[in-house]
Design a protein around this motif. Structure first.
Motif, PDB file in Angstrom:
ATOM      1  N   SER A 181      68.173  38.477  39.677  1.00 38.30           N
ATOM      2  CA  SER A 181      68.039  37.666  40.886  1.00 38.30           C
ATOM      3  C   SER A 181      67.067  36.522  40.629  1.00 38.30           C
ATOM      4  CB  SER A 181      67.534  38.528  42.047  1.00 38.30           C
ATOM      5  OG  SER A 181      66.184  38.943  41.800  1.00 38.30           O
ATOM      6  N   LYS A 182      67.070  35.563  41.538  1.00 34.77           N
ATOM      7  CA  LYS A 182      66.149  34.431  41.427  1.00 34.77           C
ATOM      8  C   LYS A 182      64.698  34.913  41.420  1.00 34.77           C
ATOM      9  CE  LYS A 182      64.912  30.093  43.756  1.00 34.77           C
ATOM     10  NZ  LYS A 182      65.239  29.188  44.892  1.00 34.77           N
ATOM     11  N   ALA A 183      64.388  35.880  42.275  1.00 34.03           N
ATOM     12  CA  ALA A 183      63.013  36.395  42.363  1.00 34.03           C
ATOM     13  C   ALA A 183      62.572  37.059  41.063  1.00 34.03           C
ATOM     14  CB  ALA A 183      62.900  37.378  43.528  1.00 34.03           C
ATOM     15  N   GLU A 184      63.529  37.665  40.354  1.00 36.00           N
ATOM     16  CA  GLU A 184      63.194  38.346  39.102  1.00 36.00           C
ATOM     17  C   GLU A 184      62.991  37.368  37.952  1.00 36.00           C
ATOM     18  OE1 GLU A 184      65.411  42.646  39.257  1.00 36.00           O
ATOM     19  OE2 GLU A 184      66.712  40.871  39.264  1.00 36.00           O
ATOM     20  N   LEU A 185      63.533  36.146  38.074  1.00 35.66           N
ATOM     21  CA  LEU A 185      63.454  35.175  36.981  1.00 35.66           C
ATOM     22  C   LEU A 185      62.319  34.166  37.168  1.00 35.66           C
ATOM     23  CD1 LEU A 185      67.260  34.455  36.466  1.00 35.66           C
ATOM     24  CD2 LEU A 185      65.744  35.654  34.881  1.00 35.66           C
ATOM     25  N   VAL A 186      62.202  33.616  38.374  1.00 35.25           N
ATOM     26  CA  VAL A 186      61.204  32.569  38.623  1.00 35.25           C
ATOM     27  C   VAL A 186      59.789  33.132  38.455  1.00 35.25           C
ATOM     28  CG1 VAL A 186      60.252  30.996  40.355  1.00 35.25           C
ATOM     29  CG2 VAL A 186      62.730  31.247  40.117  1.00 35.25           C
ATOM     30  N   GLY A 187      58.982  32.404  37.694  1.00 34.16           N
ATOM     31  CA  GLY A 187      57.604  32.832  37.453  1.00 34.16           C
ATOM     32  C   GLY A 187      57.426  33.584  36.144  1.00 34.16           C
ATOM     33  N   THR A 188      58.531  34.022  35.549  1.00 34.35           N
ATOM     34  CA  THR A 188      58.447  34.698  34.246  1.00 34.35           C
ATOM     35  C   THR A 188      58.653  33.685  33.129  1.00 34.35           C
ATOM     36  OG1 THR A 188      60.815  35.180  34.219  1.00 34.35           O
ATOM     37  CG2 THR A 188      59.371  36.828  35.226  1.00 34.35           C
ATOM     38  N   ARG A 189      58.340  34.088  31.900  1.00 29.71           N
ATOM     39  CA  ARG A 189      58.593  33.219  30.743  1.00 29.71           C
ATOM     40  C   ARG A 189      59.946  33.571  30.137  1.00 29.71           C
ATOM     41  NH1 ARG A 189      53.058  33.489  30.825  1.00 29.71           N
ATOM     42  NH2 ARG A 189      52.000  31.496  30.483  1.00 29.71           N
TER      43      ARG A 189
END
Length: 411
Positions: free
Chosen positions: A94-102
């Motif tokens: 999901s977007k929440a799982e990807l955004v903010g990670t490297r």
């Protein structure tokens, strides 16, 4: 009474002063009008810029979010700042799982350096755009090949990377097929030039000598019969050797041209069934063949046809390199969610310096069996190809003159 001339002069002076003040006021009003007009012009320009920016932003968002290609925006530290729906579907997150990670957190361990190279080229060397072909991991644990193109752009005070991710699994699969075709051609040429040439020469030589012997007059019959027997024996052995080479060559072609069809199979019953037909060679050398298991079913997804080739090659090698009256044991067990099969012999073993090459095609580790049995150097190579197709792994433990264990681990 005041002097009329003096009063006139005073009046004229006052009039001149008023006119000057009026002129100054007019100039000031005109200046204010010009400044007001300029302010309006600037306001109109700003509104136009704002409008154009809004339209550009809308166009960008439409391209970014609606694109069928995976797209993301990354920071100089490779942190993901934004992703589109296509990339989320491609990776299974999901977007929440990807955004903010490297992005390196989703890179296949063998390909992390690709992203480090991209980071260096874009933000250290300031190359406007950079492209890599790399491998990313999905949420379900599988991986896929992708072509990544990243372009630098300014966003206020930050330099970010607009990144396009395209799935190229199909192209990579075609490239892999072409490589396998090339490897197969190389294998055929190698076998024709080296391995098949020798047995065919031996067959031709033995046939010629046999012909000459049969044409000799009947003098020493016993000696003649012994020569005939030796030539026929040589023809038989070299024909078997050539046929074995051709069989393994065809086997490699079939392995690499046909995809594995995996079926949930009880390995215990499967191995037990095939062992009955694989005991013949072992019995010829007086070798006992044992199968150890818990008695409970051990299920794994295998291609039943290809996995038989694994058993045949492992047992053939074990028999070939075991002394007469030796022992071979197969042990099947479960370790967590893995299924492990061990094939162990007490034969001549493999020296440590050859361990690194035993799974290579035409390995330098190949040797004749304990009774002079020929070997192609393809057996363990074939095993490795099949097991990797099953998403498993294979390795050996061996010492010279102390036997060999081959381990197979299946998911």
């Amino acid at each position: 009474m005041p002097n009329s001339k003096s009063t006139l002069k005073t009046s004229q002076a006052n009039t001149t002063s008023s006119e000057a003040e009026i002129l100054a006021l007019r100039k000031e009003i005109e200046q204010l009008r010009l400044e007001k007009a300029a302010a309006f012009d600037r306001l109109n320009v700003q509104e136009a810029i704002h409008k154009n920016f809004g339209e550009s932003q809308s166009r960008f968002e439409a391209i970014f979010y609606q694109s069928v290609l995976g797209q993301k925006i990354i920071a100089p530290d490779l942190r993901i700042m934004q992703v589109n729906e296509s990339l989320q579907q491609m990776m299974g997150y999901s977007k929440a799982e990807l955004v903010g990670t490297r992005i390196t957190e989703f890179a296949h361990p063998d390909f992390v350096r690709d992203w480090q190279a991209l980071q260096k080229k874009l933000w250290e060397e300031q190359i406007p755009s950079f492209q890599i072909e790399t491998c990313l991991l999905k949420k379900d644990g599988t991986s896929f090949w992708c072509q990544v193109t990243s372009i630098l752009f300014q966003d206020q005070d930050a330099t970010l990377g607009f990144t396009i991710v395209e799935n190229i699994d199909k192209r990579k699969l075609l490239e892999l097929k072409l490589k396998k075709l090339y490897d197969n051609q190389e294998t055929i040429m190698h076998m024709v030039a080296h391995d098949l040439k020798s047995p065919l020469n031996n067959i031709m030589l033995a046939a010629r000598l046999l012909k000459e012997t049969l044409e000799e007059p009947e003098t020493k019959k016993q000696e003649k019969d012994e020569q005939i027997f030796s030539y026929v024996n040589l023809i038989s052995e070299t024909s078997d050797s050539a046929l074995h080479l051709i069989s393994e060559l065809l086997l490699i072609g079939e392995i690499e041209s046909r995809y594995a069809t995996l079926e949930q199979t009880d390995l215990k019953d499967y191995i037990q069934f095939h062992l009955n037909s694989l005991r013949v060679d072992a019995e010829r050398k007086g070798i006992s063949l044992l199968f150890h298991h818990s008695g409970k079913p051990v299920f794994a997804a295998i291609d039943r046809s290809k996995f038989r080739w694994v058993l045949e090659n492992l047992l053939s090698n074990a028999v070939k390199f075991s002394q007469e009256n030796g022992q071979i044991s197969l042990t099947l067990k479960e370790e967590g969610d893995k299924k492990v099969l061990q094939v162990q012999d007490n034969g001549i073993g493999i020296p440590a310096e050859l361990h690194a090459t035993v799974f290579q095609k035409f390995t330098k580790a190949r040797r004749q069996g304990t009774k002079g049995e020929p070997t192609t150097g393809l057996g363990l190579y074939i095993v490795k190809q099949i097991i990797e197709e099953h998403k498993g792994r294979v390795w050996i433990e061996s010492q010279a003159d102390a036997g060999t264990s081959v381990f197979i681990e299946l998911p």
